[in-house]
Write an enzyme that holds these catalytic residues in place. Structure first.
Site, PDB file in Angstrom:
ATOM      1  N   LYS A 119       1.074  -1.106   0.018  1.00 36.77           N
ATOM      2  CA  LYS A 119      -0.264  -0.113  -0.528  1.00 36.77           C
ATOM      3  C   LYS A 119       0.644   1.410   0.341  1.00 36.77           C
ATOM      4  CE  LYS A 119      -4.621  -1.640   1.395  1.00 36.77           C
ATOM      5  NZ  LYS A 119      -5.488  -1.492   2.216  1.00 36.77           N
ATOM      6  N   LYS A 202      -5.826 -10.396  -6.444  1.00 38.43           N
ATOM      7  CA  LYS A 202      -7.431 -10.908  -5.745  1.00 38.43           C
ATOM      8  C   LYS A 202      -8.374  -9.814  -5.642  1.00 38.43           C
ATOM      9  CE  LYS A 202      -6.075  -8.481  -1.818  1.00 38.43           C
ATOM     10  NZ  LYS A 202      -5.931  -8.491  -0.573  1.00 38.43           N
ATOM     11  N   LYS A 205     -10.795  -3.803  -3.066  1.00 37.61           N
ATOM     12  CA  LYS A 205     -12.011  -2.880  -2.813  1.00 37.61           C
ATOM     13  C   LYS A 205     -11.190  -1.983  -4.139  1.00 37.61           C
ATOM     14  CE  LYS A 205     -13.078  -3.737   1.224  1.00 37.61           C
ATOM     15  NZ  LYS A 205     -13.872  -3.926   2.406  1.00 37.61           N
TER      16      LYS A 205
HETATM   17  P1  TYM Z   1     -10.792  -6.141   4.772  1.00 38.55           P
HETATM   18  O1  TYM Z   1     -11.972  -5.507   4.536  1.00 38.55           O
HETATM   19  O2  TYM Z   1     -10.224  -6.533   3.621  1.00 38.55           O
HETATM   20  O3  TYM Z   1     -12.031  -7.587   4.363  1.00 38.55           O
HETATM   21  C1  TYM Z   1     -13.252  -7.790   5.241  1.00 38.55           C
HETATM   22  C2  TYM Z   1     -12.545  -9.458   5.235  1.00 38.55           C
HETATM   23  O4  TYM Z   1     -12.633 -10.024   3.228  1.00 38.55           O
HETATM   24  C3  TYM Z   1     -11.359 -11.371   3.429  1.00 38.55           C
HETATM   25  N1  TYM Z   1     -11.549 -10.519   2.045  1.00 38.55           N
HETATM   26  C4  TYM Z   1     -11.186 -11.586   0.801  1.00 38.55           C
HETATM   27  N2  TYM Z   1     -10.733 -13.036   1.014  1.00 38.55           N
HETATM   28  C5  TYM Z   1     -11.182 -13.908  -0.183  1.00 38.55           C
HETATM   29  N3  TYM Z   1     -11.132 -13.508  -1.190  1.00 38.55           N
HETATM   30  C6  TYM Z   1     -11.004 -12.203  -1.292  1.00 38.55           C
HETATM   31  N4  TYM Z   1     -10.691 -11.486  -2.325  1.00 38.55           N
HETATM   32  C7  TYM Z   1     -10.233 -11.339  -0.403  1.00 38.55           C
HETATM   33  N5  TYM Z   1     -11.026  -9.508  -0.327  1.00 38.55           N
HETATM   34  C8  TYM Z   1     -11.154  -9.137   1.498  1.00 38.55           C
HETATM   35  C9  TYM Z   1     -10.161 -10.857   3.403  1.00 38.55           C
HETATM   36  O5  TYM Z   1      -9.302 -11.136   4.333  1.00 38.55           O
HETATM   37  C10 TYM Z   1     -10.818  -9.950   5.256  1.00 38.55           C
HETATM   38  O6  TYM Z   1     -11.528 -11.569   6.121  1.00 38.55           O
HETATM   39  N6  TYM Z   1      -8.165  -6.150   7.978  1.00 38.55           N
HETATM   40  C11 TYM Z   1      -9.297  -6.501   7.987  1.00 38.55           C
HETATM   41  C12 TYM Z   1      -9.320  -6.216   8.746  1.00 38.55           C
HETATM   42  C13 TYM Z   1      -9.880  -6.441  10.435  1.00 38.55           C
HETATM   43  C14 TYM Z   1      -9.746  -8.031  10.775  1.00 38.55           C
HETATM   44  C15 TYM Z   1      -9.700  -7.137  12.042  1.00 38.55           C
HETATM   45  C16 TYM Z   1     -10.241  -8.985  10.036  1.00 38.55           C
HETATM   46  C17 TYM Z   1      -9.260  -5.547  10.990  1.00 38.55           C
HETATM   47  N7  TYM Z   1      -9.346  -5.833  12.234  1.00 38.55           N
HETATM   48  C18 TYM Z   1      -9.110  -8.606  13.108  1.00 38.55           C
HETATM   49  C19 TYM Z   1     -10.310  -9.891  11.321  1.00 38.55           C
HETATM   50  C20 TYM Z   1      -9.372  -9.717  12.645  1.00 38.55           C
HETATM   51  C21 TYM Z   1      -9.014  -6.134   6.747  1.00 38.55           C
HETATM   52  O7  TYM Z   1      -8.680  -5.206   5.617  1.00 38.55           O
HETATM   53  O8  TYM Z   1     -10.595  -7.048   5.818  1.00 38.55           O
END
Ligand code: TYM
Length: 340
Positions: A119, A202, A205
């Site tokens: 990023k 992948k 967003k």
């Molecule tokens: P975020 O908001 O990017 O995504 C939410 C969840 O979706 C999963 N994900 C995917 N899984 C499979 N294929 C894809 N293309 C794909 N895109 C997104 C992500 O792996 C995620 O599980 N850092 C985290 C948010 C967070 C979090 C936490 C998660 C903050 N604190 C504590 C678990 C525990 C995030 O950016 O997810």
């Protein structure tokens, strides 16, 4: 002799409110697993609005997106009776524990995290926010406060879970055993849903083009078209081969996950039929899935007071657990106890 009811192990996960809708990667990679964890675990699911400001964001949209996120979680089957659904910013404990964990993390360790490297690469590390650098440490705090057994996430979060476990161990070792080591729960088949136009990346967003991503709240006709125009390859055999046929394999993964039919079964049923039929049928499956989901989300958004109440109730349940953990941490770190 009656025995006291045993407390259920906990499950926790979060999602950022960085878009107007969740996408199929979020849903298949993580959120669907959240739903099924509700039966045998004590669940905590939150909307990571603190994380959402680590890159530039629109303050006019953040609160609405947080609310739409809550509505989507409920629409997909997260039951507010069983699960604590809350907004991360409603619990100051997350930022408070993050500060303490910041002090246990080395600069080099944070800087080496792949998400930070990716990023910050675009505009150069020097202009990335410190929030982006310490993002995984806040995530570790989110998790450790609740002492969960499992954290259901997609593959892209694996490294953050590893750091979380390292920090838990470091704290336990330096002070006193306080944190449970959480286990990532990453479902192999859907751990990485790919971009429909660039199946080497992948679905994301921030990274996907509009045609590469299927938003759950998008017009179903638009989503159907995206499936029909997804990049495949020049031969026309429906076969699962992630290296040679990433586009087709990704569509098979989505198809299988949405219908419960195995990949083998699907491959057999499209034997000799080419991509046209395959994509048209999957487009229909997608429309049948997103249409009621979208309707339900809209219905929930019509009752804003109810959504606010769900988030308030969720925050109360979360605070009960988080504040106890934080009190233990404060004591072990050596802070003078504040007098009531
Ligand atoms: P975020 O908001 O990017 O995504 C939410 C969840 O979706 C999963 N994900 C995917 N899984 C499979 N294929 C894809 N293309 C794909 N895109 C997104 C992500 O792996 C995620 O599980 N850092 C985290 C948010 C967070 C979090 C936490 C998660 C903050 N604190 C504590 C678990 C525990 C995030 O950016 O997810």
């Amino acid at each position: 002799m009656s025995s006291a009811p045993t407390a259920l192990p906990r499950v926790l996960s979060g999602i950022q409110p960085t878009a107007d809708s969740f996408h199929f990667g979020n849903y298949l990679g993580a959120l669907r697993q959240w739903v099924s964890f509700q039966d045998d675990f004590e669940p905590f699911f939150f909307i990571a609005d603190l994380h959402a400001i680590s890159v530039s964001h629109d303050p006019k949209k953040l609160a609405d997106r947080t609310l739409v996120s809550a509505a989507q979680l409920i629409a997909m089957g997260i039951d507010p009776e069983r699960s604590a659904i809350f907004a991360q910013s409603h619990l100051p404990e997350h930022a408070e524990l993050a500060w303490i964990l910041n002090s246990l993390t080395s600069f080099g360790e944070a800087r080496r995290m792949t998400q930070f490297k990716d990023k910050s690469a675009k505009d150069g590390e020097g202009s990335a926010s410190i929030g982006l650098l310490t993002y995984p440490i806040l995530q570790a705090a989110d998790i450790l406060l609740y002492r969960p057994q499992y954290v259901p996430v997609g593959e892209d979060q694996r490294q953050h879970l590893e750091l979380t476990r390292d920090l838990a161990q470091r704290f336990n070792h330096r002070y006193k055993k306080t944190f449970r080591l959480p286990e990532p729960y990453i479902l192999k088949s859907t751990a990485k849903i790919l971009d429909l136009q660039q199946p080497s990346n992948k679905m994301s967003k921030s990274g996907s083009s509009p045609n590469g991503i299927i938003d759950l709240l998008d017009d179903p006709a638009v989503s159907a078209k995206k499936i029909r125009t997804a990049v495949t390859d020049s031969d026309s055999v429906v076969r699962f081969d992630e290296a040679e046929k990433p586009g087709v394999s990704n569509l098979l993964t989505i198809y299988s996950a949405l219908t419960g039919r195995t990949i083998e079964e699907l491959v057999a049923s499209y034997d000799g039929r080419g991509y046209g039929d395959f994509k048209a049928d999957l487009a229909e499956v997608v429309v049948d899935f997103v249409t009621p989901f979208r309707d339900r989300t809209r219905e929930l958004l019509d009752d804003r007071a109810e959504l606010d109440a769900v988030l308030k109730g969720g925050a109360e349940r979360a605070r009960e657990v988080a504040s106890r953990t934080l009190a233990d941490v404060y004591e072990r770190v050596g802070f003078l106890r504040a007098q009531a």
